[in-house]
Design an enzyme around this catalytic site. Sequence first.
Site, PDB file in Angstrom:
ATOM      1  N   SER A 129     -24.479  63.283  36.802  1.00 12.16           N
ATOM      2  CA  SER A 129     -23.322  64.030  36.322  1.00 12.16           C
ATOM      3  C   SER A 129     -23.632  65.481  35.995  1.00 12.16           C
ATOM      4  O   SER A 129     -24.048  66.235  36.849  1.00 12.16           O
ATOM      5  CB  SER A 129     -22.731  63.291  35.122  1.00 12.16           C
ATOM      6  OG  SER A 129     -21.508  63.865  34.754  1.00 12.16           O
ATOM      7  N   HIS A 130     -23.477  65.845  34.749  1.00 11.65           N
ATOM      8  CA  HIS A 130     -23.605  67.229  34.309  1.00 11.65           C
ATOM      9  C   HIS A 130     -25.028  67.578  33.878  1.00 11.65           C
ATOM     10  O   HIS A 130     -25.276  68.693  33.440  1.00 11.65           O
ATOM     11  CB  HIS A 130     -22.663  67.434  33.132  1.00 11.65           C
ATOM     12  CG  HIS A 130     -22.881  66.372  32.093  1.00 11.65           C
ATOM     13  ND1 HIS A 130     -22.471  65.070  32.295  1.00 11.65           N
ATOM     14  CD2 HIS A 130     -23.499  66.406  30.904  1.00 11.65           C
ATOM     15  CE1 HIS A 130     -22.825  64.340  31.243  1.00 11.65           C
ATOM     16  NE2 HIS A 130     -23.453  65.128  30.391  1.00 11.65           N
ATOM     17  N   ASP A 172     -18.190  69.720  37.067  1.00 10.04           N
ATOM     18  CA  ASP A 172     -19.588  69.393  36.777  1.00 10.04           C
ATOM     19  C   ASP A 172     -20.358  68.980  38.029  1.00 10.04           C
ATOM     20  O   ASP A 172     -19.852  69.068  39.151  1.00 10.04           O
ATOM     21  CB  ASP A 172     -19.672  68.305  35.701  1.00 10.04           C
ATOM     22  CG  ASP A 172     -19.299  66.943  36.242  1.00 10.04           C
ATOM     23  OD1 ASP A 172     -18.518  66.877  37.208  1.00 10.04           O
ATOM     24  OD2 ASP A 172     -19.787  65.937  35.687  1.00 10.04           O
ATOM     25  N   ASP A 223     -21.205  66.218  39.541  1.00 12.24           N
ATOM     26  CA  ASP A 223     -20.684  65.239  40.494  1.00 12.24           C
ATOM     27  C   ASP A 223     -19.166  65.321  40.651  1.00 12.24           C
ATOM     28  O   ASP A 223     -18.565  64.474  41.312  1.00 12.24           O
ATOM     29  CB  ASP A 223     -21.098  63.822  40.100  1.00 12.24           C
ATOM     30  CG  ASP A 223     -20.551  63.417  38.748  1.00 12.24           C
ATOM     31  OD1 ASP A 223     -20.358  64.312  37.896  1.00 12.24           O
ATOM     32  OD2 ASP A 223     -20.305  62.215  38.528  1.00 12.24           O
ATOM     33  N   ASP A 241     -16.571  65.032  38.509  1.00 11.54           N
ATOM     34  CA  ASP A 241     -15.566  64.263  37.769  1.00 11.54           C
ATOM     35  C   ASP A 241     -15.087  64.966  36.499  1.00 11.54           C
ATOM     36  O   ASP A 241     -14.059  64.609  35.949  1.00 11.54           O
ATOM     37  CB  ASP A 241     -16.035  62.824  37.481  1.00 11.54           C
ATOM     38  CG  ASP A 241     -17.346  62.758  36.734  1.00 11.54           C
ATOM     39  OD1 ASP A 241     -17.917  63.823  36.430  1.00 11.54           O
ATOM     40  OD2 ASP A 241     -17.803  61.625  36.463  1.00 11.54           O
ATOM     41  N   ARG A 242     -15.836  65.971  36.039  1.00 15.13           N
ATOM     42  CA  ARG A 242     -15.398  66.679  34.828  1.00 15.13           C
ATOM     43  C   ARG A 242     -14.701  67.986  35.184  1.00 15.13           C
ATOM     44  O   ARG A 242     -14.932  68.549  36.262  1.00 15.13           O
ATOM     45  CB  ARG A 242     -16.596  67.025  33.944  1.00 15.13           C
ATOM     46  CG  ARG A 242     -17.281  65.823  33.398  1.00 15.13           C
ATOM     47  CD  ARG A 242     -18.346  66.236  32.406  1.00 15.13           C
ATOM     48  NE  ARG A 242     -18.932  65.044  31.820  1.00 15.13           N
ATOM     49  CZ  ARG A 242     -19.594  65.011  30.680  1.00 15.13           C
ATOM     50  NH1 ARG A 242     -19.796  66.131  30.012  1.00 15.13           N
ATOM     51  NH2 ARG A 242     -20.077  63.890  30.213  1.00 15.13           N
TER      52      ARG A 242
HETATM   53  C1  G1P Z   1     -20.760  61.118  27.933  1.00 17.07           C
HETATM   54  C2  G1P Z   1     -19.369  61.361  27.414  1.00 17.07           C
HETATM   55  C3  G1P Z   1     -18.428  60.286  27.906  1.00 17.07           C
HETATM   56  C4  G1P Z   1     -18.487  60.226  29.433  1.00 17.07           C
HETATM   57  C5  G1P Z   1     -19.926  60.062  29.892  1.00 17.07           C
HETATM   58  C6  G1P Z   1     -20.046  60.127  31.403  1.00 17.07           C
HETATM   59  O1  G1P Z   1     -21.236  59.889  27.442  1.00 17.07           O
HETATM   60  O2  G1P Z   1     -19.336  61.406  26.005  1.00 17.07           O
HETATM   61  O3  G1P Z   1     -17.137  60.564  27.462  1.00 17.07           O
HETATM   62  O4  G1P Z   1     -17.733  59.154  29.917  1.00 17.07           O
HETATM   63  O5  G1P Z   1     -20.735  61.085  29.333  1.00 17.07           O
HETATM   64  O6  G1P Z   1     -19.609  61.345  31.920  1.00 17.07           O
HETATM   65  P1  G1P Z   1     -22.213  59.766  26.173  1.00 17.07           P
HETATM   66  O7  G1P Z   1     -23.419  60.621  26.465  1.00 17.07           O
HETATM   67  O8  G1P Z   1     -21.450  60.309  25.006  1.00 17.07           O
HETATM   68  O9  G1P Z   1     -22.509  58.309  26.060  1.00 17.07           O
HETATM   69 ZN    ZN Z   2     -19.815  63.928  35.930  1.00 22.97          ZN
END
Ligand code: G1P
Ligand code: ZN
Length: 542
Positions: free
Chosen positions: A112-113, A276, A278, A280-281
């Site tokens: 992800s990010h 982000d 991937d 999705d954000r």
């Molecule tokens: C974090 C975000 C959550 C999101 C996830 C995946 O998870 O808080 O809302 O779904 O990334 O992108 P966390 O690190 O808080 O468990």
């Molecule tokens: Zn992501």
Amino acid sequence: MIKTVATTAYQDQKPGTSGLRKKVPVFAQENYAENFIQSIFDSLEGFKGKTLVIGGDGRYYNREVIQKAIKMAAAAGFGKVMVGQGGILSTPAASNVIRKYQAFGGIVLSASHNPGGPTEDFGIKYNIGNGGPAPEKITDAIYDRSKSITEYKISDAADVDLDDIGTLKIDGMELEIIDPVEDYAALMEGLFDFPSIRALLASGVRIAIDSMGAVTGPYAKEIFENRLGAPEGSVRNFVPLPDFGGHHPDPNLVHAKELYDDVMSKDGPHFGAASDGDGDRNMVVGKGMFVTPSDSLAIISANATVAPGYARGIAGIARSMPTSAAADRVAEKLKIGMYETPTGWKFFGNLLDAGKATICGEESFGTGSDHVREKDGLWAVLFWLNILAARNESVKEVVTKHWAEYGRNYYSRHDYEEVDSDAANGMMTALRDKLATLPGQTFGALKVAAADDFAYHDPIDGSVSKNQGIRILFEGGSRVVFRLSGTGTSGATIRVYVERYEPDAARHDIETQTALADLIAVADEISDLKKRSGRDAPTVIT
Ligand code: G1P
Ligand code: ZN
């Protein structure tokens, strides 16, 4: 030919909020990725001859693991693998491909990010046939299997050329390398009023879309520049890089600050958005107005019918527990269902499948709908542009009018990253131990109305998820929430979520941290966070 390879189990392959995430050197250990992929296949039933979708965000190690996954899928007996060209599929695009081609499931490679590179993060996530992240029942089974795995199966075929669109055979399995953008762009064009958005952009509204050197680059180029006619250059950092150019591909006020500053400058663009790693954000900013993700969920829901794909109205809204209650007020007014789930997109899947919720969101810059089963960054950006075009207003006008109508939920999240795990767990345990004593206590002007450790009872499948975050609710609708991140890869990350509801429009332009100062102080007083973590300030404030 299919080979069976003996392997030794690893004990640390527990999927978190969003799949298995580890540093690249961990994933690069002998058979580490193979073990996890085989554990996924061993936890599934009935996929023989069916289709598996594979794609990733292009980060470092993406191509290597995709080659392995393709050969292991062939050995496991899948009939077909569909993979994005270059190994690329944004997370929402992968979800769409799984759904559109009725695949059995998909493997999404992403962290992800989180930053990418030889010593940075990598991840593997399994998505089921509805296109969404596997539910806990499956991720638990994968973890169990990973702890005792002794062998895996893999085809000894040569590596494939991932850049060449077309179809080939690997040990009897069909492999189709697809254009990663086409299906997704068509989906978006079906949901939103492209002619109106095109007219808005032609009228002189200037946009800046920052792909942050990550996966949305090719998608954004096609959609905003080619199909919607934004001038070339409107999409920035559009080449997906294995290390995202050395940045955190995280669209928030810290990591997308340059874009933010540009939009806020006098001659800068009118509208800015970032995605982000991937895809999705999303982050949305207008001149003079940053839109919090919680407000974005509420505003998109309140205005949903302007978009052709949602013209019939929405069935319900779902949000993760730490997300602000701004959307709750919209649901109340629309007289539709409102669902509060634990953190993580996987909890929305059942509600979306059952038609209970149409739009979902999380405070962590995630918004989406029933068009796929993942959150979707570019979808949110297009929704905003559709709203601006339909209302003929700026972001700032849309947001301030929304607050005036519904009240404002001041909201902020404070993250303390890479805290010592024992200290973080100790803080959570101590908080849990005092929950029963908190109701009725006062802290300055704030009186605790209720306190609990959030548990979710899934209304569709009856499953229960406990210990999803500590909530301290104050009279009048303010609250603080504490939870530990389930996606971090080193130490513990403590997240503190702070919210205050302000119905009075005359008090809607206070700086957020100032508006929340008393709650922030009380959060520390109750949790002893600063002393226990040894930190005197958060690492990131969003
Ligand atoms: C974090 C975000 C959550 C999101 C996830 C995946 O998870 O808080 O809302 O779904 O990334 O992108 P966390 O690190 O808080 O468990
Ligand atoms: Zn992501």
